[in-house]
Design a protein around this motif. Structure first.
Motif, PDB file in Angstrom:
ATOM      1  N   ARG A   1     -79.099  16.924  60.771  1.00 46.21           N
ATOM      2  CA  ARG A   1     -78.647  17.590  62.011  1.00 46.21           C
ATOM      3  C   ARG A   1     -79.809  18.280  62.716  1.00 46.21           C
ATOM      4  O   ARG A   1     -79.925  18.251  63.937  1.00 46.21           O
ATOM      5  N   GLN A   2     -80.662  18.929  61.934  1.00 47.06           N
ATOM      6  CA  GLN A   2     -81.840  19.594  62.522  1.00 47.06           C
ATOM      7  C   GLN A   2     -82.787  18.561  63.130  1.00 47.06           C
ATOM      8  O   GLN A   2     -83.316  18.758  64.227  1.00 47.06           O
ATOM      9  N   LEU A   3     -82.999  17.454  62.406  1.00 44.95           N
ATOM     10  CA  LEU A   3     -83.870  16.395  62.935  1.00 44.95           C
ATOM     11  C   LEU A   3     -83.313  15.855  64.250  1.00 44.95           C
ATOM     12  O   LEU A   3     -84.062  15.625  65.208  1.00 44.95           O
ATOM     13  N   ASP A   4     -82.005  15.684  64.318  1.00 39.21           N
ATOM     14  CA  ASP A   4     -81.395  15.165  65.550  1.00 39.21           C
ATOM     15  C   ASP A   4     -81.629  16.135  66.713  1.00 39.21           C
ATOM     16  O   ASP A   4     -81.910  15.713  67.845  1.00 39.21           O
ATOM     17  N   ALA A   5     -81.526  17.432  66.439  1.00 40.59           N
ATOM     18  CA  ALA A   5     -81.737  18.435  67.499  1.00 40.59           C
ATOM     19  C   ALA A   5     -83.191  18.414  67.971  1.00 40.59           C
ATOM     20  O   ALA A   5     -83.474  18.555  69.162  1.00 40.59           O
ATOM     21  N   ILE A   6     -84.113  18.241  67.031  1.00 44.66           N
ATOM     22  CA  ILE A   6     -85.534  18.164  67.391  1.00 44.66           C
ATOM     23  C   ILE A   6     -85.777  16.941  68.282  1.00 44.66           C
ATOM     24  O   ILE A   6     -86.435  17.025  69.320  1.00 44.66           O
ATOM     25  N   ARG A   7     -85.199  15.809  67.877  1.00 39.76           N
ATOM     26  CA  ARG A   7     -85.335  14.587  68.685  1.00 39.76           C
ATOM     27  C   ARG A   7     -84.760  14.796  70.086  1.00 39.76           C
ATOM     28  O   ARG A   7     -85.405  14.488  71.092  1.00 39.76           O
ATOM     29  N   ASP A   8     -83.562  15.355  70.160  1.00 36.35           N
ATOM     30  CA  ASP A   8     -82.891  15.508  71.460  1.00 36.35           C
ATOM     31  C   ASP A   8     -83.640  16.469  72.388  1.00 36.35           C
ATOM     32  O   ASP A   8     -83.488  16.397  73.612  1.00 36.35           O
ATOM     33  N   SER A   9     -84.436  17.373  71.806  1.00 35.03           N
ATOM     34  CA  SER A   9     -85.194  18.330  72.627  1.00 35.03           C
ATOM     35  C   SER A   9     -86.532  17.759  73.080  1.00 35.03           C
ATOM     36  O   SER A   9     -87.269  18.398  73.826  1.00 35.03           O
ATOM     37  N   GLY A  10     -86.884  16.566  72.579  1.00 40.71           N
ATOM     38  CA  GLY A  10     -88.188  15.990  72.879  1.00 40.71           C
ATOM     39  C   GLY A  10     -89.309  16.542  72.008  1.00 40.71           C
ATOM     40  O   GLY A  10     -90.483  16.363  72.311  1.00 40.71           O
ATOM     41  N   GLY A  11     -88.960  17.212  70.928  1.00 40.13           N
ATOM     42  CA  GLY A  11     -89.962  17.846  70.061  1.00 40.13           C
ATOM     43  C   GLY A  11     -90.490  16.937  68.976  1.00 40.13           C
ATOM     44  O   GLY A  11     -90.433  15.714  69.097  1.00 40.13           O
ATOM     45  N   MET A  12     -91.004  17.533  67.891  1.00 36.58           N
ATOM     46  CA  MET A  12     -91.548  16.716  66.799  1.00 36.58           C
ATOM     47  C   MET A  12     -91.639  17.462  65.479  1.00 36.58           C
ATOM     48  O   MET A  12     -91.508  18.690  65.423  1.00 36.58           O
ATOM     49  N   VAL A  13     -91.891  16.670  64.439  1.00 36.85           N
ATOM     50  CA  VAL A  13     -92.060  17.177  63.077  1.00 36.85           C
ATOM     51  C   VAL A  13     -93.399  16.695  62.546  1.00 36.85           C
ATOM     52  O   VAL A  13     -93.755  15.529  62.719  1.00 36.85           O
TER      53      VAL A  13
END
Ligand code: ZN
Length: 354
Positions: A246-258
């Motif tokens: 869920r956290q990864l999906d939110a990062i993706r949807d915000s245009g961010g990264m890991v």
């Protein structure tokens, strides 16, 4: 294949300033000479194709060593380390930042503290180590946020509101395995104000070390892409320090990264403190993150000098071995470039408003 064939790597997290500021006994180092200890210095960076990254100012506890040095074998569930005295934290933060600026001054142009993504691109093109002044844990900053303004003017461009301990802004995630990151309350009112202030100043907010409630507070409040500089996939390694789907999906949807953390306790499915592990585990983590986030939202966040890393990497000189393993696993050279530095540049341009 030689190192020159690989793109330079821009990296999401290292703790070399801590090792220079407070070396472990018998392991004193300086940045300009190759050391048999630790992971990162200028000569070894050149060999490994390390083009730069986030140089963390992490304030160690006044007496003992950081908790992460003492992680037991799983299963474990450590309590949060005690909060720091703010006066001590500010003095130490300034002393550690001064180390970074002195390295820049003494480097004869070999390292630059970058304040824009344009600076970083320029450094990478000219083989200058590009350093971002990052603070991991905002204990030096008081509730009126005055220190934040001054630190920004000094060059601060990235801030993790918490390390894995409490402060006036929130609660870090305790080190635990296996465990959900959903441990403890979210940001305080001061923490929410800090997020807004970082948005206004365009300081990147680092979500690594935040617990899950704090993560969702930042996700709701921040207008910047969500970034976790040095965390991995919880679905593969169920450490409290890693990110749920869920956290990864939110990062993706915000245009961010890991940024992939090289620490073995955050990579290995069994969470063991065992550095004899194949590079395939790192490839597996990267592949999972890429599948979930997309190739534009994943990079590296080594945790050099802050974690026990795989023997096959050894230190910064082992970076080409990781790129080779990714190539062998089918990643194209264009994809490798994204992972190596292009994605970090893209996210920083967005975050810093360039
Ligand atoms: Zn960290």
């Amino acid at each position: 294949m030689t190192t020159a064939a690989w793109p330079l790597i821009f990296d999401g997290h290292n703790d070399v300033i801590l090792e220079l500021y407070r070396p472990q006994p018998g392991k004193e180092r300086d940045f300009f000479h190759p050391s048999p200890h630790g992971h990162l210095d200028l000569p070894r960076a050149r060999v490994g194709g390390f083009g730069g990254g986030f140089f963390a100012v992490y304030v160690p506890p006044p007496t003992s060593s950081p908790t992460v040095d003492r992680l037991p074998e799983p299963p474990y569930h450590l309590p949060l380390p005690p909060a720091l005295d703010p006066t001590y934290a500010l003095r130490t933060t300034l002393a550690m930042a001064a180390r970074l600026f002195r390295i820049e001054a003494e480097s004869q142009g070999a390292l630059r503290v970058c304040r824009t993504a344009g600076d970083i691109a320029d450094c990478l093109a000219n083989n200058i180590i590009a350093a971002i002044f990052h603070i991991e844990g905002a204990e030096a900053i008081g509730p009126d946020l005055d220190e934040l303004e001054v630190l920004y003017q000094a060059g601060l461009r990235s801030l993790g509101p918490v390390w894995s301990r409490p402060n006036i802004f929130g609660y870090g995630v305790p080190f635990a395995f296996p465990a959900s990151p959903d441990i403890g309350p979210g940001l305080t009112e001061a923490g929410k104000a800090l997020v807004k202030a970082c948005n206004r100043l365009r300081i990147m907010i680092d979500l690594s070390h935040l617990n899950e409630a704090g993560f969702w507070d930042v996700a709701r409040l921040s207008d910047a892409p969500l970034v976790a500089t040095h965390s991995n996939a919880h679905a593969i390694c169920p450490s409290s320090r890693n990110l749920t789907d869920r956290q990864l999906d939110a990062i993706r949807d915000s245009g961010g990264m890991v940024g992939l953390n090289f620490g073995v306790t955050f990579l290995r499915p069994d969470g063991k403190r065992d550095a004899t592990m194949p590079l395939s585990v790192m490839v597996q983590q990267i592949s999972y993150l890429v599948e979930r986030l997309g190739i534009d939202h994943v990079g590296f966040g080594s945790d050099f000098d802050g974690a026990l890393i795989p023997k096959e990497i050894g230190d910064v000189r082992g970076l080409p071995r990781l790129l080779q393993a990714l190539t062998d696993a089918g990643f194209t050279s264009a994809e490798i470039r994204k992972l190596a530095y292009e994605n970090w540049l893209r996210v920083l341009r967005l975050t810093w408003g360039e």
